[in-house]
Design an enzyme around this catalytic site. Structure first.
Site, PDB file in Angstrom:
ATOM      1  CE  LYS A 176     107.825  98.544  73.143  1.00  0.00           C
ATOM      2  NZ  LYS A 176     108.887  98.746  72.093  1.00  0.00           N
ATOM      3  N   PRO A 177     110.556  97.205  76.428  1.00  0.00           N
ATOM      4  CG  PRO A 177     112.272  95.623  76.258  1.00  0.00           C
ATOM      5  CD  PRO A 177     110.828  95.771  76.625  1.00  0.00           C
ATOM      6  CB  SER A 178     113.808 100.828  72.770  1.00  0.00           C
ATOM      7  OG  SER A 178     114.169 101.030  71.403  1.00  0.00           O
ATOM      8  CB  THR A 233     106.288 108.316  72.244  1.00  0.00           C
ATOM      9  OG1 THR A 233     107.276 108.030  71.261  1.00  0.00           O
ATOM     10  CG2 THR A 233     105.870 107.030  72.933  1.00  0.00           C
ATOM     11  CD  GLU A 251     113.077 111.801  81.034  1.00  0.00           C
ATOM     12  OE1 GLU A 251     112.830 112.209  79.886  1.00  0.00           O
ATOM     13  OE2 GLU A 251     114.211 111.490  81.410  1.00  0.00           O
ATOM     14  N   GLY A 253     111.302 114.794  75.892  1.00  0.00           N
ATOM     15  CA  GLY A 253     112.529 115.348  75.335  1.00  0.00           C
ATOM     16  C   GLY A 253     113.082 116.515  76.130  1.00  0.00           C
ATOM     17  CD  GLU A 384     115.258 115.451  72.617  1.00  0.00           C
ATOM     18  OE1 GLU A 384     115.817 115.134  73.688  1.00  0.00           O
ATOM     19  OE2 GLU A 384     114.094 115.115  72.340  1.00  0.00           O
ATOM     20  CE  LYS A 454     109.220 125.742  79.049  1.00  0.00           C
ATOM     21  NZ  LYS A 454     109.738 126.994  78.471  1.00  0.00           N
ATOM     22  N   GLY A 457     107.618 116.813  79.904  1.00  0.00           N
ATOM     23  CA  GLY A 457     106.994 115.682  80.571  1.00  0.00           C
ATOM     24  C   GLY A 457     106.120 115.991  81.758  1.00  0.00           C
TER      25      GLY A 457
END
Length: 497
Positions: A176-178, A233, A251, A253, A384, A454, A457
């Site tokens: 499922k791509p962005s 997410t 994976e 931020g 971030e 941390k 991820g």
């Protein structure tokens, strides 16, 4: 005006009929529509997962000889390399990143397929030192149907990192791509089919992350979820995955520190900061968004950095001279502006940039490359941005640089810049991060594990670690000399365990 093309889901070896609900994909540098994609509904996801499970159980891919997997994935790499210019143009259009960046990045993407193809060919099992007249073999078998959630910032590269490993290990893959930049990934289905991948082994599904993506990750029968995205997410998906006992590679931020020491010459230090901070308009998980500069280098560094940043060429991503392209959306522009406002409110000093901008027609999602002098506990220094807004901090000592580098909830990447060999190793050892570069930043290779600690991820992309994460270990114990005598009348030499 030309009709906007529609790109449907790729399912079971073909593009499906368009769904009733559609999403428009914009060129972020012009705000013009590129295409529409499907906003895939839950009932369609159910059908795709069911079909994928049947493919895994009955089709030949999971039992395909590694030499044949190697051949198919290698052919896919060859096809991709032969058509890379098409993907470069498409990736530039859907991400707004300068074509010079995309040409450099995408030229290497086929290497990921070649690496994992080769790994499938040569990967070996083990025989343990099991005590006694027993042979214990350990073999790796595919997991099943795996779900890959990929982001907008490096659509093709990150998808290929995951797809290559998952297919090489023998799984059936649902990607499922962005919804912001899905077009290059949707083009992969036909390419893999041409390479010989059986239909139904690679499914590519479009939709909003909050709807299609979340529902897909909530399927109890998937065997693994591999996502690249933000911490929110992960927090939305992890509880559902835990209930279903589905493992997750995440994976997430980053807030990568760029640690600059006085032994570096100023020009090189500034070049390091420019690449670390502004590649992809700061939209990478390892963006060097904290410049931790030793006081012995600071004043000269700040002066030259400001000069170089002001001279960066921001504009049309298709222009070979453009150095900084757009960010991905209006929301990204607003996020950058909010970080600048908070930094100023906390006493930060904007050295350059700090403003939203546009192209000559007043269109596009652009934000000026920005440097802000600030302090270690500011919002900008700790959180971030995912945009071209960089925190500059003066540090009095090596110890302070290490302390600040480690003083966030993120720990994905970091770089150390020094000509002092001993210092380089000492500082690198002290920094908490999954990846530490010495005199480099954002260096990547399919063989090199990529992932953080941390809140950055769980698990790894790339390398043997990624390949093995798409498998499960099966232990086969062959007894050729331990007799089953436990319940004989007179037990002699019985063994338990």
């Amino acid at each position: 005006m030309a009709e906007i093309p529609h790109v449907s889901n790729w399912v079971n070896g073909q593009y499906t009929l368009p769904k009733a609900s559609k999403i428009t994909v914009l060129n972020p540098a012009t705000e013009s529509p590129l295409a529409t994609i499907d906003a895939t509904a839950q009932e369609t996801i159910n059908e795709i997962v069911t079909s994928s499970l049947e493919t895994f159980k009955t089709a030949s891919w999971r039992k395909t000889d590694p030499t044949d997997r190697f051949a198919i994935l290698s052919k896919a790499a060859t096809l991709l390399r032969s058509r890379i210019n098409e993907f470069i143009a498409l990736e530039t259009a859907q991400t707004g990143r300068p074509i010079r960046e995309m040409r450099a990045q995408l030229s290497r993407v086929p290497e990921w397929l070649e690496y994992f193809a080769s790994l499938a060919r040569v990967h070996e099992g083990r025989v343990t030192p099991f005590k006694g007249a027993v042979i214990n073999t350990l073999t790796r078998i595919p997991l099943g149907v795996v779900v890959l959630i990929t982001p907008y910032n490096h659509p093709l590269l990150i998808a290929m990192k995951k797809i290559g490993a998952a297919l090489a290990a023998g799984n059936v893959v649902i990607v499922k791509p962005s919804e912001l930049a899905p077009l290059s990934v949707l083009r992969l289905g036909a390419l893999f089919q041409e390479a010989g991948l059986p239909d139904g082994v690679l499914q590519i599904v479009s939709g909003y992350g909050r709807d299609t993506g979340k529902y897909l990750c909530g399927q109890s029968k998937v065997a693994k979820i591999d996502l690249t995205g933000g911490i929110m997410t992960y927090r939305a998906i992890a509880p559902i995955a835990a209930l279903n006992m589905v493992p997750v590679t995440a994976e997430l931020g980053g807030k990568a520190p760029v640690c600059l020491f006085p032994s570096m010459d100023v020009a090189t230090a500034v070049k390091a900061a420019l690449f670390a901070g502004f590649i992809a308009s700061g939209q990478t998980c390892v963006t060097g968004s904290r410049l931790l500069v030793h006081t012995g280098l600071y004043d000269a560094f700040r002066a030259l950095l400001e000069k170089r940043v002001r001279a960066l060429r921001l504009g049309d991503p298709t222009d070979e001279k453009t150095q900084i392209g757009s960010v991905i959306s209006a929301a990204a522009v607003e996020r950058c502006a909010a970080f600048v406002s908070r930094a100023v409110a906390e006493g930060g000093k904007v050295l350059c940039g700090g403003n939203a901008t546009a192209n000559a027609e007043g269109k596009g999602f652009f934000f000026e490359p920005t440097i802000i002098e600030t302090h270690a506990t500011s919002d900008l220094a700790c959180n971030e941005v995912f945009g071209p807004v960089i925190a500059l901090l003066r540090c009095e000592s090596e110890e302070e640089i290490v302390r600040i580098a480690n003083d966030t909830s993120y720990a994905l990447g970091a770089s150390v810049w020094t000509k002092d060999f001993t210092q380089a190793h000492r500082v690198a050892e002290s920094i908490e991060a999954g990846i530490v570069w010495i005199n480099g930043h954002h260096l990547n290779d399919p063989s090199s594990p990529w992932g953080g600690f941390k809140e950055s991820g769980l698990g790894k992309e790339n390398g043997i670690e990624a390949y093995e994460s798409y498998t499960k270990v099966k232990s086969t114990v062959m007894n050729y000399g331990v007799a089953p005598v436990w319940f004989d009348d007179e037990v002699s030499g019985a063994r338990y365990g």
